[in-house]
Design an enzyme around this catalytic site. Structure first.
Site, PDB file in Angstrom:
ATOM      1  N   GLU A 103       0.857  -0.886   0.196  1.00 49.70           N
ATOM      2  CA  GLU A 103      -0.290  -0.084  -0.121  1.00 49.70           C
ATOM      3  C   GLU A 103       1.163   1.505   0.049  1.00 49.70           C
ATOM      4  O   GLU A 103       1.959   1.501   0.949  1.00 49.70           O
ATOM      5  CB  GLU A 103      -0.739   0.019   1.524  1.00 49.70           C
ATOM      6  CG  GLU A 103      -1.783   1.403   1.631  1.00 49.70           C
ATOM      7  CD  GLU A 103      -2.670   0.928   2.176  1.00 49.70           C
ATOM      8  OE1 GLU A 103      -3.241   2.428   2.526  1.00 49.70           O
ATOM      9  OE2 GLU A 103      -3.538   0.207   2.864  1.00 49.70           O
ATOM     10  N   LYS A 120      -7.558   0.092  11.459  1.00 47.95           N
ATOM     11  CA  LYS A 120      -6.684  -0.948  10.429  1.00 47.95           C
ATOM     12  C   LYS A 120      -5.213   0.040  10.066  1.00 47.95           C
ATOM     13  O   LYS A 120      -4.144  -0.535   9.730  1.00 47.95           O
ATOM     14  CB  LYS A 120      -8.235  -0.590   8.937  1.00 47.95           C
ATOM     15  CG  LYS A 120      -6.895  -1.709   7.978  1.00 47.95           C
ATOM     16  CD  LYS A 120      -6.694  -0.220   6.976  1.00 47.95           C
ATOM     17  CE  LYS A 120      -5.857  -0.539   5.640  1.00 47.95           C
ATOM     18  NZ  LYS A 120      -5.914  -0.068   5.170  1.00 47.95           N
ATOM     19  N   ASP A 175       3.555 -13.841  12.084  1.00 47.99           N
ATOM     20  CA  ASP A 175       2.346 -14.938  11.778  1.00 47.99           C
ATOM     21  C   ASP A 175       1.768 -13.190  11.799  1.00 47.99           C
ATOM     22  O   ASP A 175       1.032 -13.091  12.939  1.00 47.99           O
ATOM     23  CB  ASP A 175       1.753 -15.873  12.600  1.00 47.99           C
ATOM     24  CG  ASP A 175       0.427 -15.837  11.797  1.00 47.99           C
ATOM     25  OD1 ASP A 175      -0.122 -15.495  11.180  1.00 47.99           O
ATOM     26  OD2 ASP A 175      -0.321 -17.352  12.283  1.00 47.99           O
ATOM     27  N   HIS A 227      -1.861  10.837   0.013  1.00 51.13           N
ATOM     28  CA  HIS A 227      -2.071  10.112  -0.143  1.00 51.13           C
ATOM     29  C   HIS A 227      -1.961   9.400  -1.692  1.00 51.13           C
ATOM     30  O   HIS A 227      -1.571   8.794  -2.079  1.00 51.13           O
ATOM     31  CB  HIS A 227      -3.370   9.167   0.608  1.00 51.13           C
ATOM     32  CG  HIS A 227      -3.738   7.018   0.577  1.00 51.13           C
ATOM     33  ND1 HIS A 227      -2.926   6.428   0.599  1.00 51.13           N
ATOM     34  CD2 HIS A 227      -4.589   7.270  -0.890  1.00 51.13           C
ATOM     35  CE1 HIS A 227      -3.564   5.250  -0.174  1.00 51.13           C
ATOM     36  NE2 HIS A 227      -4.054   5.745  -0.592  1.00 51.13           N
TER      37      HIS A 227
END
Length: 441
Positions: A85, A279, A295, A392
């Site tokens: 991202e 998030k 993990d 962004h």
């Protein structure tokens, strides 16, 4: 059912690709070449990757970026981040630079306890099964000694074993609840091996009783570790005088601090915001978890469960202004390992851990928590000042240009143009179309 196959796992990699392209990609003449172009030319390295999982046909690449200038507990780090991202690495780097001159990040371990459970159903009286457990607890632990001896020599092992009655939630449901210290190992295999032995011992002890509990039957349903580890928690924070926030995009430092705190408080009380807020935290955390061979699915599950520990999903970070000081912090469970698994197999993982100074598992917990806090600081700072899209979308510009198959010259012109113009999919598309139209004249 013509596309089904028997014995797929026994085929060679070439045969797997041949079947896959013929059965599911028959109209894509480039499919085989695309799959093979990601093979590593070093056959030994490729075989290593092939053996990580089953039915391998190729490698799936993620970019590995570096976020420099992280000062954590007065030590400087360059943090590796594996993520696809745009703007994540840039935001983390910017936050690291911002706090580098304000004392850096502080981090501390609040606990390193891992959890595993034997889930079983018991139909008799609780008093009888509890009496049996109390009488046999020493024997149960003794049966585990051959498995825990090595870990105990290093200072770890089983820290507690107890019987838990869960019949109010589900009829006849009980647990053998076990806590572990696994040191620098994430410990999944160690924990699960211990739990399976515990299950066998528990069933054997129950079956060998000379006087059976009245109407009591016992059935073990499963034995498995938990990825919810509220006792394996790290705290990371930053703080400074409010007046030191003066570089926050030109906004008055007091106004910036107050808006920032309010934004975090909104995430604390509003689940719709909290999910997106968290998030963003996991953008930073997962990227370092992946880069260090851990993990990320387990980390994600445990973090989100922790975010709901008080009965409502809430922010993992918190902020306050007290005595003219701004403080921003995170508390998050992170069950990590720096030995075992990919940490000793994947060459890049080994290099990334070396880059971080070959940290212990607790030290890695601190580094990764800081990455998450930095990411969240960058996001909330943008949201409360310039808006999230300004930075962004500029970081996303190259992806849009690649989607439009822009040439090197077109990319250079686009980058120059959008330094002073708002980036959007439509604006980029129109700019490239205009360039091509003018070139054709």
């Amino acid at each position: 059912m013509s596309n089904t196959i028997q014995g797929f796992s026994k085929l060679s990699k070439e045969e797997k690709i041949n079947w896959l392209t013929q059965s599911f990609l028959p109209h894509n003449p480039k499919a085989e070449a695309i799959l093979k172009q990601y093979w590593n030319t070093d056959e030994t390295l490729q075989q290593l990757h092939d053996e990580f999982i089953e039915n391998t046909v190729t490698n799936y690449y993620l970019p590995l970026g570096i976020a420099p200038n992280f000062v954590i507990n007065n030590k400087t780090f360059a943090i590796p981040m594996a993520i696809e991202e745009s703007s994540v690495v840039a935001a983390a780097s910017k936050a690291a630079k911002f706090w580098m001159s304000r004392g850096g990040f502080k981090a501390e371990i609040l606990g390193t306890e891992k959890i595993g459970q034997v889930h079983f159903m018991y139909t008799g009286k609780e008093s009888e099964v509890r009496a049996l457990f109390d009488a046999s607890k020493a024997e149960l632990l003794a049966d585990l000694k051959p498995l825990t001896a090595s870990m105990e020599k290093r200072g770890g092992g089983i820290t507690d074993l107890k019987l838990v009655n869960k019949t109010e939630a589900l009829e006849h449901y009980y647990q053998l609840h076990v806590t572990f210290e696994t040191l620098d190992a994430m410990g999944a295999n160690f924990i699960n091996t211990c739990l399976e032995q515990l299950s066998e011992s528990w069933q054997r002890i129950f079956a060998s009783q000379t006087s059976k509990p009245e109407n009591g039957t016992l059935q073990v349903v499963m034995s498995i570790l938990s990825n919810y580890v509220p006792g394996c928690v790290v705290r990371a924070e930053v703080n400074c005088a409010v007046s030191e926030l003066s570089e926050a995009d030109g906004i008055d430092p007091q106004e910036f601090a107050e808006k920032f705190v309010q934004a975090v408080r909104i995430a604390e009380v509003e689940p719709y915001r909290a999910v997106t807020h968290n998030k963003g935290i996991m953008n930073g955390i997962d990227a370092v978890v992946l880069a260090t061979g851990n993990d990320f699915r387990a980390i994600e599950a445990g973090a989100h469960a922790y975010a709901a520990k008080d009965g409502r999903y809430s922010s993992l970070t918190h902020a306050e202004i007290k005595d003219d000081h701004f403080r921003f912090w995170i508390e998050i469970p992170l069950a990590l390992g720096t030995v075992g698994g990919l940490t000793k197999l994947h060459p890049l993982v080994k290099l990334n851990l070396e880059m971080l100074g070959n940290p212990s598992a607790p030290q890695l917990m601190e580094i990764i928590a800081v990455a998450g806090l930095a990411q969240n600081f960058g996001a909330v700072k943008s949201l409360t000042t310039t808006g999230i899209q300004k930075g962004h979308m500029k970081m996303h510009l190259m992806n849009m240009l690649n989607q439009l198959e822009a040439t090197k010259t077109e990319k250079e012109q686009a980058v120059s143009h959008f330094k002073t113009h708002k980036v959007s999919h439509n604006a980029v598309h129109q700019f490239i179309e205009a360039l091509r139209h003018n070139t054709e004249k």
